[in-house]
Design an enzyme around this catalytic site. Structure first.
Site, PDB file in Angstrom:
ATOM      1  NE  ARG A  53      -4.284  -1.305   0.151  1.00  0.00           N
ATOM      2  CZ  ARG A  53      -5.384  -1.447   0.879  1.00  0.00           C
ATOM      3  NH1 ARG A  53      -5.522  -0.654   1.706  1.00  0.00           N
ATOM      4  NH2 ARG A  53      -6.178  -2.411   0.574  1.00  0.00           N
ATOM      5  NE  ARG A  82      -7.283   5.537   2.361  1.00  0.00           N
ATOM      6  CZ  ARG A  82      -7.905   4.538   2.889  1.00  0.00           C
ATOM      7  NH1 ARG A  82      -9.333   4.671   2.888  1.00  0.00           N
ATOM      8  NH2 ARG A  82      -7.506   3.319   3.163  1.00  0.00           N
ATOM      9  CG  ASP A 121      -8.827  -2.944  -4.463  1.00  0.00           C
ATOM     10  OD1 ASP A 121      -8.237  -2.383  -3.620  1.00  0.00           O
ATOM     11  OD2 ASP A 121      -9.757  -3.967  -4.426  1.00  0.00           O
TER      12      ASP A 121
HETATM   13  O1  CP3 Z   1      -0.126  -1.726  -2.588  1.00  0.00           O
HETATM   14  C1  CP3 Z   1      -0.343  -0.646  -3.488  1.00  0.00           C
HETATM   15  O2  CP3 Z   1       0.031   0.279  -3.171  1.00  0.00           O
HETATM   16  C2  CP3 Z   1      -0.923  -1.210  -4.669  1.00  0.00           C
HETATM   17  C3  CP3 Z   1      -2.389  -1.041  -4.810  1.00  0.00           C
HETATM   18  C4  CP3 Z   1      -3.212  -2.028  -3.902  1.00  0.00           C
HETATM   19  C5  CP3 Z   1      -4.655  -1.266  -3.483  1.00  0.00           C
HETATM   20  N1  CP3 Z   1      -5.216  -2.442  -2.771  1.00  0.00           N
HETATM   21  C6  CP3 Z   1      -5.045  -0.060  -3.356  1.00  0.00           C
HETATM   22  C7  CP3 Z   1      -6.217   0.363  -2.340  1.00  0.00           C
HETATM   23  C8  CP3 Z   1      -3.265  -3.166  -3.667  1.00  0.00           C
HETATM   24  C9  CP3 Z   1      -2.056  -4.097  -3.732  1.00  0.00           C
HETATM   25  C10 CP3 Z   1      -4.495  -3.708  -3.060  1.00  0.00           C
HETATM   26  C11 CP3 Z   1      -4.718  -5.129  -2.550  1.00  0.00           C
HETATM   27  C12 CP3 Z   1      -6.192  -5.148  -1.848  1.00  0.00           C
HETATM   28  N2  CP3 Z   1      -7.222  -4.721  -1.981  1.00  0.00           N
HETATM   29  C13 CP3 Z   1      -6.307  -6.294  -0.718  1.00  0.00           C
HETATM   30  C14 CP3 Z   1      -5.088  -7.319  -0.416  1.00  0.00           C
HETATM   31  C15 CP3 Z   1      -4.115  -6.589   0.456  1.00  0.00           C
HETATM   32  C16 CP3 Z   1      -4.504  -6.668   1.954  1.00  0.00           C
HETATM   33  O3  CP3 Z   1      -4.649  -5.252   2.252  1.00  0.00           O
HETATM   34  O4  CP3 Z   1      -4.748  -7.521   2.621  1.00  0.00           O
HETATM   35  C17 CP3 Z   1      -7.446  -6.277  -0.434  1.00  0.00           C
HETATM   36  C18 CP3 Z   1      -8.014  -7.095   0.813  1.00  0.00           C
HETATM   37  C19 CP3 Z   1      -8.166  -5.233  -1.214  1.00  0.00           C
HETATM   38  C20 CP3 Z   1      -9.622  -4.869  -0.870  1.00  0.00           C
HETATM   39  C21 CP3 Z   1      -9.724  -3.489  -0.587  1.00  0.00           C
HETATM   40  N3  CP3 Z   1      -9.445  -2.277  -1.150  1.00  0.00           N
HETATM   41  C22 CP3 Z   1     -10.449  -2.812   0.842  1.00  0.00           C
HETATM   42  C23 CP3 Z   1     -10.984  -3.863   1.638  1.00  0.00           C
HETATM   43  C24 CP3 Z   1     -10.471  -1.518   0.646  1.00  0.00           C
HETATM   44  C25 CP3 Z   1     -11.124  -0.557   1.547  1.00  0.00           C
HETATM   45  C26 CP3 Z   1      -9.996  -0.340   2.892  1.00  0.00           C
HETATM   46  C27 CP3 Z   1      -9.394   0.597   2.852  1.00  0.00           C
HETATM   47  O5  CP3 Z   1      -8.225   0.585   3.032  1.00  0.00           O
HETATM   48  O6  CP3 Z   1      -9.918   1.704   2.414  1.00  0.00           O
HETATM   49  C28 CP3 Z   1      -9.664  -1.006  -0.406  1.00  0.00           C
HETATM   50  C29 CP3 Z   1      -9.408   0.161  -0.744  1.00  0.00           C
HETATM   51  C30 CP3 Z   1      -8.097   0.580  -1.329  1.00  0.00           C
HETATM   52  N4  CP3 Z   1      -7.325  -0.147  -2.253  1.00  0.00           N
HETATM   53  C31 CP3 Z   1      -7.470   1.664  -1.008  1.00  0.00           C
HETATM   54  C32 CP3 Z   1      -6.021   1.734  -1.774  1.00  0.00           C
HETATM   55  C33 CP3 Z   1      -5.132   2.838  -2.062  1.00  0.00           C
HETATM   56  C34 CP3 Z   1      -7.830   2.815  -0.359  1.00  0.00           C
HETATM   57  C35 CP3 Z   1      -8.978   3.528  -1.276  1.00  0.00           C
HETATM   58  C36 CP3 Z   1      -8.886   5.160  -1.348  1.00  0.00           C
HETATM   59  O7  CP3 Z   1      -7.819   5.720  -1.735  1.00  0.00           O
HETATM   60  O8  CP3 Z   1     -10.058   5.536  -0.684  1.00  0.00           O
END
Ligand code: CP3
Length: 343
Positions: free
Chosen positions: A24, A28, A74
């Site tokens: 990540r 944010r 994502d």
């Molecule tokens: O790592 C990186 O910088 C690359 C991008 C990336 C994102 N999500 C961007 C993201 C990667 C590799 C993921 C993987 C992801 N997404 C996983 C597996 C890794 C983990 O964290 O366990 C999962 C379970 C998801 C599903 C997901 N995406 C959820 C549950 C959420 C909401 C929770 C949150 O943190 O807000 C997301 C949103 C998300 N994916 C954000 C980002 C940068 C935040 C969204 C925003 O900008 O508002």
């Protein structure tokens, strides 16, 4: 020979300074991410805008000089490409239309139709392949079938993956058919990322730890092995990172069981234990607990050094045990990187 450090570690080399990136790392906690995200509109608009998705991927590389960039996308884009509705409500996490019956499964699009939706992601990879510094490795990724299925079955994130476990118990053939469909789609998706320029792929199985007994081998390890095998057949020499998060003692043997070159570790295992039980089988990635980037202080430095020291005698990519959180401090990220690189 100036082979990229991440690729050297993935090939099994113990480096004097481990290469480093963060899960990540585009997110944010960075003001420049928040600004680009604002410009894009919704989170999904950002994922499907190749220029802006490439821009946010590059931001942490410019700011911190990480050794790897991870494609900005994502894991839930694949279910969307298979035909489920997907939205991210601000502050609420993802919401999907669910798949819980044979009729729902029959309504999914055929796996080779995913590219219609996902082609902007491949375009992002192409832009990045041309834009990254020559020493930076480009990592593509997908969610592992079990983890993605937990969201498709529940329609949202769940603390214990209860709905997916319930469907597995009530209708195992349907549950397995969903995982099979996701396994096939994931192979096609990651293969296109590699064709577009991804040099490494990572499979995120964030909820692997909730699979108990034989289910862990059947639904976490076996699909990862199928995906790894298929990708290596299509792309000989492609390094694969598998992340069966929460595996605990079951991390031991995960290299052999998945065929992955590298196993990413969460912070539920100590680096000393993992150095003894996991790293002898190949490269490991991890595993500083991400809350240290919020709290900082002496503990951040000590724990960073501890991870580096524990894994120093084998192939290691420094990373967090899970994603960096929005409340993390940028100064603490700098301190962590300096500590890793000062040795
Ligand atoms: O790592 C990186 O910088 C690359 C991008 C990336 C994102 N999500 C961007 C993201 C990667 C590799 C993921 C993987 C992801 N997404 C996983 C597996 C890794 C983990 O964290 O366990 C999962 C379970 C998801 C599903 C997901 N995406 C959820 C549950 C959420 C909401 C929770 C949150 O943190 O807000 C997301 C949103 C998300 N994916 C954000 C980002 C940068 C935040 C969204 C925003 O900008 O508002």
């Amino acid at each position: 020979m100036t082979r990229k450090t991440i690729l050297r570690a993935l090939a099994g080399e113990a480096l004097p300074t481990p290469p480093i990136w963060m899960m990540r790392q585009a997110g944010r906690y960075l003001p420049e991410y928040r600004a680009t995200r604002e410009r894009a509109g919704s989170f999904l608009d950002l994922c499907y805008n190749p220029d802006l998705a490439a821009e946010v991927t590059l931001q942490p590389i410019r700011r911190f000089g990480f050794d790897a960039a991870i494609l900005f996308a994502d894991i839930l884009l694949v279910p969307q490409a298979l035909g489920l509705d997907l939205a991210f409500e601000t502050g609420e996490g993802p919401r999907l239309s669910t798949i819980t019956t044979e009729a729902d499964l029959a309504r999914l699009r055929p796996v080779d139709a995913i590219h219609d939706t996902l082609s902007p992601v491949y375009e992002t990879v192409r832009i990045l392949a041309g834009a990254l510094p020559k020493e930076t490795t480009l990592i593509g990724f997908a969610g592992a079938p079990w983890t993605v299925a937990t969201y498709m079955i529940a329609g949202r994130g769940t603390p214990d993956q209860g709905p997916a476990h319930a469907l597995k118990a009530a209708n195992r053939p349907l549950f397995e058919a969903i995982l099979d469909r996701l396994t096939e789609a994931t192979i096609l998706y990651l293969s296109k990322q590699v064709e577009a320029g991804a040099e490494v792929v990572k499979l995120f199985d964030s909820w692997a730890g909730s699979l108990q007994g034989e289910d862990f081998a059947a639904y976490a390890l076996a699909p990862a092995a199928r995906i790894t095998r298929a990708l290596k057949e299509r792309h000989p020499g492609l390094p694969v990172i598998a992340f069966p998060r929460g595996a605990g003692p079951r991390y031991e043997g995960a290299h052999a069981a998945t065929g992955a070159d590298c196993i990413a570790l969460d912070d539920g295992v100590t680096p000393e234990w993992a150095a003894e039980h996991v790293q002898p089988a190949g490269c490991v990635q991890g595993n500083l607990a991400s809350p240290h980037l919020v709290t900082g202080g002496a503990a951040l430095i000590e724990e960073t050094r501890r991870v580096v020291r524990a894994f120093a005698n084998g192939p290691h990519i420094f990373n967090l045990g899970h994603g960096i959180t929005p409340d993390a401090s940028i100064d603490n990220v700098h301190r962590m990187i300096d500590t890793v690189r000062e040795g």
